[in-house]
Design a protein around this motif. Structure first.
Motif, PDB file in Angstrom:
ATOM      1  N   THR A 162       0.808  -1.206   0.065  1.00 54.19           N
ATOM      2  CA  THR A 162      -0.143   0.066  -0.058  1.00 54.19           C
ATOM      3  C   THR A 162       1.095   1.094  -0.031  1.00 54.19           C
ATOM      4  O   THR A 162       0.436   2.221  -0.786  1.00 54.19           O
ATOM      5  CB  THR A 162      -0.830  -0.122   1.222  1.00 54.19           C
ATOM      6  N   ALA A 163       1.964   1.209   0.554  1.00 47.52           N
ATOM      7  CA  ALA A 163       2.923   2.319   0.885  1.00 47.52           C
ATOM      8  C   ALA A 163       3.371   2.606  -0.609  1.00 47.52           C
ATOM      9  O   ALA A 163       3.658   3.597  -0.960  1.00 47.52           O
ATOM     10  CB  ALA A 163       3.903   2.285   1.924  1.00 47.52           C
ATOM     11  N   ALA A 164       3.972   1.499  -1.210  1.00 49.87           N
ATOM     12  CA  ALA A 164       4.588   1.706  -2.448  1.00 49.87           C
ATOM     13  C   ALA A 164       3.353   2.228  -3.635  1.00 49.87           C
ATOM     14  O   ALA A 164       3.710   3.190  -4.601  1.00 49.87           O
ATOM     15  CB  ALA A 164       4.949   0.366  -3.015  1.00 49.87           C
ATOM     16  N   LEU A 165       2.239   1.752  -3.522  1.00 51.18           N
ATOM     17  CA  LEU A 165       1.052   2.245  -4.394  1.00 51.18           C
ATOM     18  C   LEU A 165       0.844   3.715  -4.214  1.00 51.18           C
ATOM     19  O   LEU A 165       0.890   4.561  -4.986  1.00 51.18           O
ATOM     20  CB  LEU A 165      -0.060   1.313  -4.185  1.00 51.18           C
ATOM     21  N   LEU A 166       0.562   4.100  -2.622  1.00 53.74           N
ATOM     22  CA  LEU A 166       0.642   5.636  -2.585  1.00 53.74           C
ATOM     23  C   LEU A 166       1.746   6.497  -2.909  1.00 53.74           C
ATOM     24  O   LEU A 166       1.376   7.498  -3.489  1.00 53.74           O
ATOM     25  CB  LEU A 166       0.098   5.627  -0.913  1.00 53.74           C
ATOM     26  N   ASP A 167       2.905   6.023  -2.841  1.00 54.55           N
ATOM     27  CA  ASP A 167       4.055   6.878  -3.376  1.00 54.55           C
ATOM     28  C   ASP A 167       3.774   6.887  -4.770  1.00 54.55           C
ATOM     29  O   ASP A 167       4.371   8.085  -5.546  1.00 54.55           O
ATOM     30  CB  ASP A 167       5.245   5.773  -3.145  1.00 54.55           C
ATOM     31  N   PHE A 168       3.629   6.008  -5.529  1.00 57.77           N
ATOM     32  CA  PHE A 168       3.406   5.854  -6.966  1.00 57.77           C
ATOM     33  C   PHE A 168       2.229   6.855  -7.533  1.00 57.77           C
ATOM     34  O   PHE A 168       2.456   7.649  -8.336  1.00 57.77           O
ATOM     35  CB  PHE A 168       3.222   4.271  -7.574  1.00 57.77           C
ATOM     36  N   LEU A 169       1.196   6.850  -6.633  1.00 56.93           N
ATOM     37  CA  LEU A 169      -0.031   7.463  -6.967  1.00 56.93           C
ATOM     38  C   LEU A 169       0.570   8.920  -6.954  1.00 56.93           C
ATOM     39  O   LEU A 169      -0.021   9.970  -7.919  1.00 56.93           O
ATOM     40  CB  LEU A 169      -1.163   7.368  -6.301  1.00 56.93           C
ATOM     41  N   ARG A 170       1.235   9.466  -5.956  1.00 60.21           N
ATOM     42  CA  ARG A 170       1.517  10.690  -5.616  1.00 60.21           C
ATOM     43  C   ARG A 170       2.590  11.124  -6.776  1.00 60.21           C
ATOM     44  O   ARG A 170       2.392  12.566  -7.176  1.00 60.21           O
ATOM     45  CB  ARG A 170       1.965  10.876  -4.263  1.00 60.21           C
ATOM     46  N   HIS A 171       3.406  10.232  -7.134  1.00 52.78           N
ATOM     47  CA  HIS A 171       4.140  10.670  -8.331  1.00 52.78           C
ATOM     48  C   HIS A 171       3.653  10.951  -9.620  1.00 52.78           C
ATOM     49  O   HIS A 171       3.814  11.768 -10.230  1.00 52.78           O
ATOM     50  CB  HIS A 171       5.254   9.309  -8.501  1.00 52.78           C
ATOM     51  N   VAL A 172       2.456  10.150  -9.904  1.00 50.66           N
ATOM     52  CA  VAL A 172       1.976  10.122 -11.000  1.00 50.66           C
ATOM     53  C   VAL A 172       1.121  11.639 -10.835  1.00 50.66           C
ATOM     54  O   VAL A 172       0.927  12.352 -11.841  1.00 50.66           O
ATOM     55  CB  VAL A 172       0.869   9.111 -11.370  1.00 50.66           C
ATOM     56  N   GLU A 173       0.407  12.121  -9.805  1.00 46.92           N
ATOM     57  CA  GLU A 173      -0.199  13.143  -9.517  1.00 46.92           C
ATOM     58  C   GLU A 173       0.457  14.439  -9.927  1.00 46.92           C
ATOM     59  O   GLU A 173       0.379  15.194 -10.485  1.00 46.92           O
ATOM     60  CB  GLU A 173      -0.897  13.378  -8.104  1.00 46.92           C
ATOM     61  N   GLU A 174       1.943  14.255  -9.427  1.00 39.15           N
ATOM     62  CA  GLU A 174       2.953  15.378  -9.329  1.00 39.15           C
ATOM     63  C   GLU A 174       3.294  15.575 -10.965  1.00 39.15           C
ATOM     64  O   GLU A 174       3.482  16.651 -11.502  1.00 39.15           O
ATOM     65  CB  GLU A 174       4.102  15.045  -8.552  1.00 39.15           C
ATOM     66  N   LEU A 175       3.520  14.545 -11.610  1.00 39.41           N
ATOM     67  CA  LEU A 175       3.640  14.485 -13.026  1.00 39.41           C
ATOM     68  C   LEU A 175       2.713  15.207 -13.890  1.00 39.41           C
ATOM     69  O   LEU A 175       2.818  16.094 -14.797  1.00 39.41           O
ATOM     70  CB  LEU A 175       4.066  13.104 -13.682  1.00 39.41           C
ATOM     71  N   ASP A 176       1.487  14.850 -13.281  1.00 39.78           N
ATOM     72  CA  ASP A 176       0.283  15.531 -13.964  1.00 39.78           C
ATOM     73  C   ASP A 176       0.099  16.951 -13.754  1.00 39.78           C
ATOM     74  O   ASP A 176      -0.235  17.684 -14.856  1.00 39.78           O
ATOM     75  CB  ASP A 176      -1.044  14.798 -13.578  1.00 39.78           C
TER      76      ASP A 176
END
Length: 329
Positions: A310-324
């Motif tokens: 879950t922590a890895a997924l949340l980190d990845f989701l934040r990464h994608v949000e920042e890219l967007d």
């Protein structure tokens, strides 16, 4: 945010799929593997929903509470990708983050490769992106022999009957069993033995799996009676057909942000050499955010290590949000 998981059905491409969902916000699709259901993501719903996402986990076609098309060739990767793309639209979204484990990972990777317009980011657990190539089952026979589980699954009705004879025992053996030395091993059925003879029922379940979990999986599969496992097994019976259908896309890179998570004791590590895995991730996921290796973790990644996954997924989701956000400036 809703604090309860809601259940409903959605029809996509003429197939009625059961979905479980929680939360509001950008859509995150969680795709399970074999032999699982939406329930394999039980630990991820609440934290992803609390982080501001609409989390949806379908029982994929042929599995659990979803409909089972009768034809074996109705379970190709193109059908499965079609279900994901149609589901995104049916849920009223324009795009989704797509996460897949085990068989769900090839569905997620292929959806991202073929429809990057619909996928904001893709995460694969256990199974990396694989290029189309020569008939995979031929290579499996050469490498692992006739007893390799994917070969064993090819005969219609055989594994189906063995698994459904005692579903709870099947789930205990497949999900709860492990090799005596804890090292990843390829699942090979010795000559003259049945599928489950090579997987003794564990004396006690691992700490991450309870009898209530076994009951939940068995209940999900009860709807299809003697054919409870047939839909999922039919995915394996299209392995060579998938390679043929996707030949034109062999080597096509996945152009969206990506995440790969694998357990160090996952059987996939016994099937794919480390240098091959490094090559696959480097060539097929040029926008790879992270390659996460979880120690003392087997194949059932998000169930065995829910907090870390879950922590890895949340980190990845934040990464994608920042890219967007950067792309919108």
């Amino acid at each position: 945010m809703s604090d309860a998981i809601k259940h409903s059905h959605v029809e996509v491409n003429g197939v009625r799929l059961h979905i479980a969902e929680q939360g509001e916000g950008p859509l995150v699709l969680l795709l399970h593997g074999f032999p699982e259901s939406w329930y394999s993501w039980r630990h991820q719903f609440a934290p992803l929903a609390a982080a501001g996402y609409r989390v949806v986990a379908p029982d994929q076609r042929g599995y659990a509470r979803s409909e089972q098309p009768e034809r074996v060739d109705a379970y190709t990767l193109l059908h499965l990708v079609g279900d994901v793309t149609a589901l995104i639209g049916a849920l009223g979204a324009e795009q989704a983050m797509v996460v897949g484990h085990d068989w769900g990972a090839p569905v997620a990777w292929t959806t991202a490769a073929l429809r990057p317009d619909l996928v904001r980011g893709v995460a694969g657990l256990s199974v990396p992106p694989l290029p189309a190539g020569p008939p995979p089952l031929q290579a499996a026979r050469e490498n692992f022999g006739e007893g390799f589980y994917q070969i064993y699954f090819q005969e219609p009705g055989r594994a189906d009957a063995e698994l459904v004879a005692d579903p709870k025992s099947s789930f205990r053996r497949i999900l709860g069993g492990k090799s005596p030395d804890g090292k990843p091993r390829v699942w090979v059925v010795p000559a003259g033995e049945g599928l489950l003879d090579s997987l003794p029922e564990p004396e006690r379940l691992p700490a991450w799996l309870t009898e209530a979990d076994i009951d939940a999986f068995a209940a999900d599969y009860a709807e299809h009676g003697e054919h409870a496992f047939t839909g999922g097994l039919n995915w394996y019976r299209n392995i060579d057909r998938n390679a043929e259908l996707l030949t034109a896309f062999s080597g096509r890179p996945i152009e969206v942000p990506a995440l790969f998570v694998v357990g160090e004791q996952d059987l996939v590590n016994a099937m794919i050499a480390p240098e091959v895995l490094t090559y696959l991730l480097g060539s097929l996921t040029p926008r790879l955010h992270r390659h996460v290796r979880l120690p003392e973790t087997g194949h059932w990644t998000q169930q065995e290590r829910p907090e870390e996954v879950t922590a890895a997924l949340l980190d990845f989701l934040r990464h994608v949000e920042e890219l967007d956000e950067k792309s919108e400036r």
